[in-house]
Scaffold this motif. Structure first.
Motif, PDB file in Angstrom:
ATOM      1  N   ALA A  58       0.876  -1.174   0.000  1.00  0.00           N
ATOM      2  CA  ALA A  58       0.000   0.000   0.000  1.00  0.00           C
ATOM      3  C   ALA A  58       0.904   1.211   0.000  1.00  0.00           C
ATOM      4  CB  ALA A  58      -0.897  -0.004   1.240  1.00  0.00           C
ATOM      5  N   ARG A  59       0.767   2.049  -1.011  1.00  0.00           N
ATOM      6  CA  ARG A  59       1.632   3.225  -1.111  1.00  0.00           C
ATOM      7  C   ARG A  59       0.955   4.452  -0.528  1.00  0.00           C
ATOM      8  NH1 ARG A  59       2.630  -0.449  -4.725  1.00  0.00           N
ATOM      9  NH2 ARG A  59       4.633  -0.704  -5.698  1.00  0.00           N
ATOM     10  N   THR A  60       1.736   5.224   0.208  1.00  0.00           N
ATOM     11  CA  THR A  60       1.247   6.486   0.755  1.00  0.00           C
ATOM     12  C   THR A  60       2.198   7.584   0.305  1.00  0.00           C
ATOM     13  OG1 THR A  60       2.493   6.157   2.787  1.00  0.00           O
ATOM     14  CG2 THR A  60       0.209   5.405   2.786  1.00  0.00           C
ATOM     15  N   PRO A  61       1.721   8.809   0.187  1.00  0.00           N
ATOM     16  CA  PRO A  61       2.615   9.901  -0.226  1.00  0.00           C
ATOM     17  C   PRO A  61       3.726  10.101   0.791  1.00  0.00           C
ATOM     18  CG  PRO A  61       0.323  10.641  -0.147  1.00  0.00           C
ATOM     19  CD  PRO A  61       0.355   9.249   0.403  1.00  0.00           C
ATOM     20  N   GLY A  62       4.883  10.498   0.312  1.00  0.00           N
ATOM     21  CA  GLY A  62       6.014  10.779   1.207  1.00  0.00           C
ATOM     22  C   GLY A  62       5.709  11.939   2.125  1.00  0.00           C
ATOM     23  N   ARG A  63       6.388  11.966   3.248  1.00  0.00           N
ATOM     24  CA  ARG A  63       6.150  13.037   4.222  1.00  0.00           C
ATOM     25  C   ARG A  63       7.212  14.081   4.125  1.00  0.00           C
ATOM     26  NH1 ARG A  63       5.309   8.925   9.050  1.00  0.00           N
ATOM     27  NH2 ARG A  63       4.353   7.422   7.712  1.00  0.00           N
TER      28      ARG A  63
END
Length: 63
Positions: A58-63
């Protein structure tokens, strides 16, 4: 004949990249461990996902 680095419908290096992301928790950490770029690791995992026909991360945007 199957190429030496081919397994599970993808290259062994693609499988190693996925395992490193799973073990270290992020693409960045996996890239550091493998001595590759984040983009390279991400491409390897995406290629493996395409070959297997499943979403592995599951990919999430970088912080």
């Amino acid at each position: 004949m199957v190429a030496e680095l081919e397994t599970l419908g993808g290259s062994l290096e693609d499988v190693r990249a996925f395992c490193a992301v799973a073990e270290f928790g992020t693409v960045s950490a996996a890239a550091r461990h493998l001595g590759e770029t984040k983009g390279g690791v991400s491409r390897r995992v995406s290629r493996l996902e395409r070959r297997l026909g499943v979403r592995l991360l599951a990919r999430t945007p970088g912080r």
